[in-house]
Write a protein that holds these residues in place. Structure first.
Motif, short mmCIF file in Angstrom:
data_model
loop_
_atom_site.label_atom_id
_atom_site.label_comp_id
_atom_site.label_asym_id
_atom_site.label_seq_id
_atom_site.Cartn_x
_atom_site.Cartn_y
_atom_site.Cartn_z
N THR A 23 31.27 -73.01 59.44
CA THR A 23 30.51 -71.86 58.94
C THR A 23 31.43 -70.74 58.50
N VAL A 24 32.42 -70.41 59.32
CA VAL A 24 33.33 -69.31 59.04
C VAL A 24 34.21 -69.61 57.82
N LEU A 25 34.51 -70.87 57.57
CA LEU A 25 35.32 -71.22 56.41
C LEU A 25 34.48 -71.42 55.15
N PHE A 26 33.34 -72.06 55.28
CA PHE A 26 32.54 -72.45 54.12
C PHE A 26 31.92 -71.25 53.40
N ILE A 27 31.35 -70.33 54.12
CA ILE A 27 30.62 -69.22 53.50
C ILE A 27 31.54 -68.32 52.67
N PRO A 28 32.67 -67.85 53.20
CA PRO A 28 33.54 -66.99 52.36
C PRO A 28 34.13 -67.73 51.16
N VAL A 29 34.54 -68.98 51.34
CA VAL A 29 35.10 -69.74 50.22
C VAL A 29 34.06 -69.92 49.12
N THR A 30 32.84 -70.22 49.50
CA THR A 30 31.76 -70.37 48.52
C THR A 30 31.49 -69.06 47.80
N ALA A 31 31.45 -67.96 48.52
CA ALA A 31 31.19 -66.65 47.91
C ALA A 31 32.29 -66.28 46.91
N LEU A 32 33.54 -66.47 47.29
CA LEU A 32 34.64 -66.15 46.39
C LEU A 32 34.65 -67.07 45.16
N THR A 33 34.35 -68.33 45.36
CA THR A 33 34.30 -69.27 44.25
C THR A 33 33.22 -68.89 43.26
N LEU A 34 32.05 -68.50 43.75
CA LEU A 34 30.98 -68.08 42.85
C LEU A 34 31.36 -66.86 42.03
N VAL A 35 32.04 -65.91 42.65
CA VAL A 35 32.46 -64.71 41.92
C VAL A 35 33.47 -65.06 40.84
N LEU A 36 34.43 -65.91 41.16
CA LEU A 36 35.44 -66.27 40.17
C LEU A 36 34.84 -67.09 39.02
N TYR A 37 33.92 -68.00 39.33
CA TYR A 37 33.22 -68.73 38.26
C TYR A 37 32.43 -67.77 37.38
N ALA B 176 25.07 -60.72 38.31
CA ALA B 176 25.31 -59.37 37.81
C ALA B 176 26.72 -59.25 37.22
N LEU B 177 27.68 -59.90 37.86
CA LEU B 177 29.05 -59.86 37.35
C LEU B 177 29.14 -60.56 35.99
N THR B 178 28.49 -61.72 35.87
CA THR B 178 28.50 -62.43 34.59
C THR B 178 27.91 -61.55 33.49
N GLN B 179 26.81 -60.90 33.78
CA GLN B 179 26.17 -60.05 32.78
C GLN B 179 27.06 -58.86 32.43
N ARG B 180 27.66 -58.24 33.42
CA ARG B 180 28.52 -57.07 33.19
C ARG B 180 29.75 -57.44 32.37
N PHE C 24 33.02 -64.65 36.77
CA PHE C 24 33.94 -63.89 35.94
C PHE C 24 34.34 -64.71 34.71
N ASP C 25 34.68 -65.97 34.93
CA ASP C 25 35.02 -66.85 33.81
C ASP C 25 33.85 -67.03 32.85
N HIS C 26 32.67 -67.22 33.38
CA HIS C 26 31.49 -67.42 32.52
C HIS C 26 31.17 -66.17 31.72
N GLY C 27 31.37 -65.00 32.29
CA GLY C 27 31.16 -63.76 31.56
C GLY C 27 32.12 -63.61 30.38
N GLN C 28 33.29 -64.20 30.50
CA GLN C 28 34.28 -64.17 29.42
C GLN C 28 34.14 -65.38 28.49
N LEU C 29 33.09 -66.17 28.70
CA LEU C 29 32.84 -67.40 27.93
C LEU C 29 33.98 -68.40 28.06
N ARG C 30 34.60 -68.43 29.23
CA ARG C 30 35.64 -69.43 29.53
C ARG C 30 34.99 -70.51 30.37
N PHE C 31 34.58 -71.57 29.73
CA PHE C 31 33.91 -72.65 30.44
C PHE C 31 34.86 -73.79 30.78
N TRP C 32 36.01 -73.82 30.14
CA TRP C 32 37.02 -74.84 30.43
C TRP C 32 38.18 -74.15 31.11
N ARG C 33 38.43 -74.50 32.34
CA ARG C 33 39.43 -73.81 33.13
C ARG C 33 40.84 -74.09 32.64
#
Length: 168
Positions: free
Chosen positions: A139-153, A82-86, A155-164
């Motif tokens: 579990t406590v470390l992996f799940i939040p880090v994965t969630a935040l990483t997905l959101v940041l990716y 949804a974030l990528t689309q927005r 955001f970049d994909h929505g802006q068509l930034r595929f090369w970091r």
């Protein structure tokens, strides 16, 4: 075809087909070599875990890794898509969309982490009770880090930034 119309990354590229062809070949080689390196690392760690942990330890390791990964994949509930689309649809309000997605992801990750810690004793069983603190920490470390990483990716994909490493 003029790719600068579709991909902003090509707007600053020098004119000429040779540069574009070189860029695409480098991207292909980079993707191929990275996939090969990941495959070799997976093969090496698989062999090492099989030799060091034996059958019983490998089952416990699989349970420790499987459940947090499953929860991290299910819990985002489409927030990143949804974030990528927005972001790609509207140029205004991107910061608000990102902050909302981050807050929602952190909240869902917290719930998923608690759920994972509740589930782990049942999936590990009493014979692997000594592994629970390590599994809970993972579990406590992996799940939040994965969630935040997905959101940041997303955001970049929505802006068509595929090369970091690309500077704008």
């Amino acid at each position: 075809h003029n790719l600068s119309v579709y991909l902003p990354a090509f707007q600053t590229a020098p004119k000429g087909e040779g540069y574009l062809r070189s860029l695409l070949q480098n991207a292909w080689f980079s993707t191929f070599s990275t996939s090969g390196a990941i495959l070799l690392c997976g093969l090496a760690t698989g062999v090492m875990s099989a030799r060091l942990l034996h059958a019983d330890g490998r089952g416990a390791l699989a349970a420790i890794i499987l459940w947090p990964t499953l929860l991290a994949g299910v819990v985002p509930l489409g927030i990143s898509e949804a974030l990528t689309q927005r972001i790609s649809a509207k140029r205004d309000g991107q910061e608000e969309a990102l902050s909302t997605a981050l807050i929602l992801s952190v909240g869902f990750a917290a719930v998923a982490s608690v759920a994972g810690c509740v589930i782990l004793p049942f999936v590990l069983g009493h014979e692997h009770a000594q592994l629970f603190p390590l599994a809970a920490l993972y579990t406590v470390l992996f799940i939040p880090v994965t969630a935040l990483t997905l959101v940041l990716y997303s955001f970049d994909h929505g802006q068509l930034r595929f090369w970091r490493s690309e500077e704008r």
